[in-house]
Design a protein around this motif. Sequence first.
Motif, PDB file in Angstrom:
ATOM      1  N   THR B  87       0.843  -1.186   0.000  1.00  0.00           N
ATOM      2  CA  THR B  87       0.000   0.000   0.000  1.00  0.00           C
ATOM      3  C   THR B  87       0.878   1.236   0.000  1.00  0.00           C
ATOM      4  N   VAL B  88       0.353   2.319  -0.562  1.00  0.00           N
ATOM      5  CA  VAL B  88       1.099   3.572  -0.527  1.00  0.00           C
ATOM      6  C   VAL B  88       0.123   4.704  -0.195  1.00  0.00           C
ATOM      7  N   VAL B  99      -0.841  -0.670  -4.307  1.00  0.00           N
ATOM      8  CA  VAL B  99       0.196  -0.430  -5.311  1.00  0.00           C
ATOM      9  C   VAL B  99      -0.130  -1.163  -6.611  1.00  0.00           C
ATOM     10  N   GLU B 100      -0.577  -2.414  -6.481  1.00  0.00           N
ATOM     11  CA  GLU B 100      -0.865  -3.232  -7.649  1.00  0.00           C
ATOM     12  C   GLU B 100      -1.833  -2.550  -8.620  1.00  0.00           C
ATOM     13  N   GLU B 101      -2.721  -1.726  -8.069  1.00  0.00           N
ATOM     14  CA  GLU B 101      -3.762  -1.128  -8.903  1.00  0.00           C
ATOM     15  C   GLU B 101      -3.313   0.136  -9.620  1.00  0.00           C
ATOM     16  N   ILE B 102      -2.201   0.754  -9.147  1.00  0.00           N
ATOM     17  CA  ILE B 102      -1.832   2.026  -9.770  1.00  0.00           C
ATOM     18  C   ILE B 102      -0.547   1.952 -10.587  1.00  0.00           C
ATOM     19  N   ILE B 103       0.079   0.759 -10.640  1.00  0.00           N
ATOM     20  CA  ILE B 103       1.259   0.643 -11.508  1.00  0.00           C
ATOM     21  C   ILE B 103       0.919  -0.231 -12.700  1.00  0.00           C
ATOM     22  N   ASN B 129       7.439   5.284  -0.537  1.00  0.00           N
ATOM     23  CA  ASN B 129       7.444   4.434   0.652  1.00  0.00           C
ATOM     24  C   ASN B 129       6.231   3.520   0.820  1.00  0.00           C
ATOM     25  N   PRO B 130       6.071   2.576  -0.095  1.00  0.00           N
ATOM     26  CA  PRO B 130       4.969   1.621   0.084  1.00  0.00           C
ATOM     27  C   PRO B 130       5.253   0.699   1.260  1.00  0.00           C
ATOM     28  N   TYR B 131       4.204   0.189   1.873  1.00  0.00           N
ATOM     29  CA  TYR B 131       4.364  -0.719   3.021  1.00  0.00           C
ATOM     30  C   TYR B 131       3.230  -1.744   2.985  1.00  0.00           C
ATOM     31  N   PRO B 132       3.481  -2.952   3.515  1.00  0.00           N
ATOM     32  CA  PRO B 132       2.427  -3.967   3.479  1.00  0.00           C
ATOM     33  C   PRO B 132       1.372  -3.709   4.559  1.00  0.00           C
TER      34      PRO B 132
END
Lengths: 550, 550
Positions: B87-88, B99-103, B129-132
């Motif tokens: 998530t970011v 993140v998966e949805e915006i890259i 800085n994405p983080y799980p």
Amino acid sequence: MPLDIYDKLMMLAKRRGFIYPSFEIYGGSAGFYDYGPLGSRLKQNIENLWRKFYILKDNCLEISTPTVTLFEVLKASGHVEEFTDLTVDCKKCKQSFKVEEIIEEKDSIENTIDKDNIKCPNCRSKLMNPYPVNLMFSTKIGFGKSRDAFLRPETAQGIFIDFHLLYRYNREKLPFGVIQIGKGYRNEVSPRQGIIRLREFSMAEAEIFFDPKDKNHQNFDLVKNKELYLYDNKKEKKYSLEKAVNDKIINNQALAYYMHLTHEFLIAAGVDQKKFRFRKHDKNELAHYAEECWDAELYSERFGWIECVGIADRSAYDLKSHIKKSGTDMYATRKYDKPRIVKNKKIIPKMDELGPLFKKKAGEIKIILENMEVKKLDKISVKIDGKTIEIPKTCYNVIEKKEKQTGEKFIPHVIEPSYGIDRILYCILEHNFIETRKKDEEYRILKLNPIISPIKVAVLPLINDNDLSKIAKEIDLSLRNSGIETYYDEGGTIGRRYARMDEIGTPFCITVDHDSLEDNSITIRDRDTTNQVRIKINDIINVILNRISS
Amino acid sequence: MPLDIYDKLMMLAKRRGFIYPSFEIYGGSAGFYDYGPLGSRLKQNIENLWRKFYILKDNCLEISTPTVTLFEVLKASGHVEEFTDLTVDCKKCKQSFKVEEIIEEKDSIENTIDKDNIKCPNCRSKLMNPYPVNLMFSTKIGFGKSRDAFLRPETAQGIFIDFHLLYRYNREKLPFGVIQIGKGYRNEVSPRQGIIRLREFSMAEAEIFFDPKDKNHQNFDLVKNKELYLYDNKKEKKYSLEKAVNDKIINNQALAYYMHLTHEFLIAAGVDQKKFRFRKHDKNELAHYAEECWDAELYSERFGWIECVGIADRSAYDLKSHIKKSGTDMYATRKYDKPRIVKNKKIIPKMDELGPLFKKKAGEIKIILENMEVKKLDKISVKIDGKTIEIPKTCYNVIEKKEKQTGEKFIPHVIEPSYGIDRILYCILEHNFIETRKKDEEYRILKLNPIISPIKVAVLPLINDNDLSKIAKEIDLSLRNSGIETYYDEGGTIGRRYARMDEIGTPFCITVDHDSLEDNSITIRDRDTTNQVRIKINDIINVILNRISS
């Protein structure tokens, strides 16, 4: 201490796959149970029987809404403030108790603890300072800017907040009913009654919407002479529905009708008539939303009379709250015979004045003002969160308007029969559990009604023989293809196999023997009479379907 | 922008009572939907059809376990660590994104954000800085000494932790399957795909337990020539089940068999064969518990290929974890033809040495040592939480024991077909939605298979006339008493009423006309052909039952 019926039943339930304590391999957690292969089937059969009564007989609509419920919904419904138990902690042993469960008198519950010398049931220290605890499981939706939510304490709110959509679906006609079957949650302080007091339970609820001026039920005449046992917390007495309504023992036809439907359903599900009564709630025990409430109580040897169904008149309580808090038009219309022209005084709120003066509450005030009936004009006040606020004249205009009205708006009243499926399931097991002895061994029979039995037919080759097994497997397959739940069993003596089926409540056993090879017939054994009848293989499905559907 | 099929369907779904956005009167909440009167019926019909495939055809057992799940269960299953989304957060507009949805690229997902110049889809600021984020809804059971819990991310764990009880219920025979239908929860960071990405959803899961040495399915021979479309992320190709298994495209018969069953079920439920394929998971997208996984994907005009069913080989992953963490014997036994006498070296742990040395982990180490096969004795080490720990010789004795063994113990493997009911329901609506024009008006038809249609029969008096209504109401009642869902409608022209029924997928309309008064016949209109056939009133129930059951 000898085992009581609850212990014996729960042992049987675990051994035979009805009910398991949840998370047992991690030490378990009070208030949670699993339904095993037979229990899950039994529960579904009870729920589907209930659907027959409410959907097919009473024409209700079924909906299904989330268990996770927004804070706003349960704030409006009063659950955030009212869904509480008075709780007391033991300072010494760190356990918490529900006050109601550890004091004798139900009256003066608030005072009892501090006044009297109440001891911790665990370590005998004196208990002090009870406080209310909200019983909803709370959680959050999303991350960062997350929203507060709860697991629903009842399925009903999911129905209420869709009322305007459902009213339109029903083409704006009243009365109509909406049902929901699903999970409800109640984070009990310290549940101590096994499957009778669950933290996650299955409920079946019906919300029947009525015009408050007409709480009659269209089918009442068909059932008015039926009799029910009514208990007013002092004595129990048999009344016909008609007399109970006429004498105002039961407040209206609608309540009485759903009490009758509840009675019919529970008897069809296999409850013992002698262990059944309706009890009226005293004024001081009514839920925060209820005007009148009757519990269908079932008797259990261990727990005494258990509340299994509540049939409440919730009046306009919930819809009114949601209209007020959300500003949504959830009114129904009582149509005039012909349209009327009426002069109406209407309040037109001025937001630019209300805003600075009342900040966050301005929006709510605006909605109240717009929907207010204007009678006196010298002083206008609104009630918000229990406080009466006077609105200065600078904050609104009053205009007079001629309007064509086709009917008058009103908030429907709700009659709610609410069923605790797990408790009903347990009571059905208890009421139908027979212990006896056979050939000097313990012998147990569950005399479940065929319509709710988890397995309808056992298919048993008399001995372990390829020819017999082949026929038996074909019969088993054809029964399953007709949607009939079967159990195929070729292990052990035939007597042992009958016993296994009696213990789980299977009403019929089909035995394939050597004669079957010649005459294409089998025997059907009846669990309750142990009589055996020989019938043609081709007739099996019709015979069974006939006997399990009534 | 013109409305696409999703918009049109969701409008129809709301207007006609299939699907409503939840909590709409309080502003709604992404990821939650209500099923209205028709949607709830449709969903139940799909679930009951699924039960036919898994219970009646495949002999699975059904159980039902709580949605609230103890921390310990989901810690052992790996969900506390692994059930996450990268998530970011946007520092400026405070929104969070998956993140998966915006890259664009699915590869190198971890690095993309920080390396590249990824902008906030909302305010165009640079994201860093994405983080799980763990996707489970969390809550607490009880008060004071409360216990951590989650809403279950899958129904499967409820089955795994009861494995030893279910294995006993099935008289210790493998293979056997256990199913569960119920709610699953996934606290999505920011769901943006309507009913395709829900935070609370309905799933139907089957866990089939196999001996790892024999992942054949007893019915495989009956279906081995059936063909499926298989997509390996590069190309799609048609394979027979037999060839796919022989060529190791699909790893074993069991996986292939349940892919076939999934195909059969989805086609029976009304999915379009041309919009159906199986896609194999790449190694790097497998869930933490899966060795191999095939998705049944259905095509949607807006969303492209949607994962609707996952058929995974979970190997011994879950049972192994629960055995290790709980210390419960959840092994199965492979029986020898006759008992064997074996000499076994056994480790006898010394708790008084292990305790001070390993503290909290001593208990877990003890269980591992006791169940360890002893081969080399010079060095014994155990693996805990990914770390290998050597156990000093002072901590145990080794003894040799002669034992009579009736079989050898092993941990069963699990094949899991897991169905997302809501997605399947949406795709069925989309695949069967026909838009056309009639008399210059828009005309919509839902060509739902009769077996899943929410309403099976509409009963319509041709005109508003007491005599016709009386007969029509009798027919309606007798259909309902036979368990057939009907809709009685006497409002509007007959064409309008047919149109209403076509739009909600009702396959049959019964019209009562003036001839009915003379000849005791009515006409049945078929939705798809619009043909009308005249039949006797007495034959209605049989004719309808015949046509809705296949």
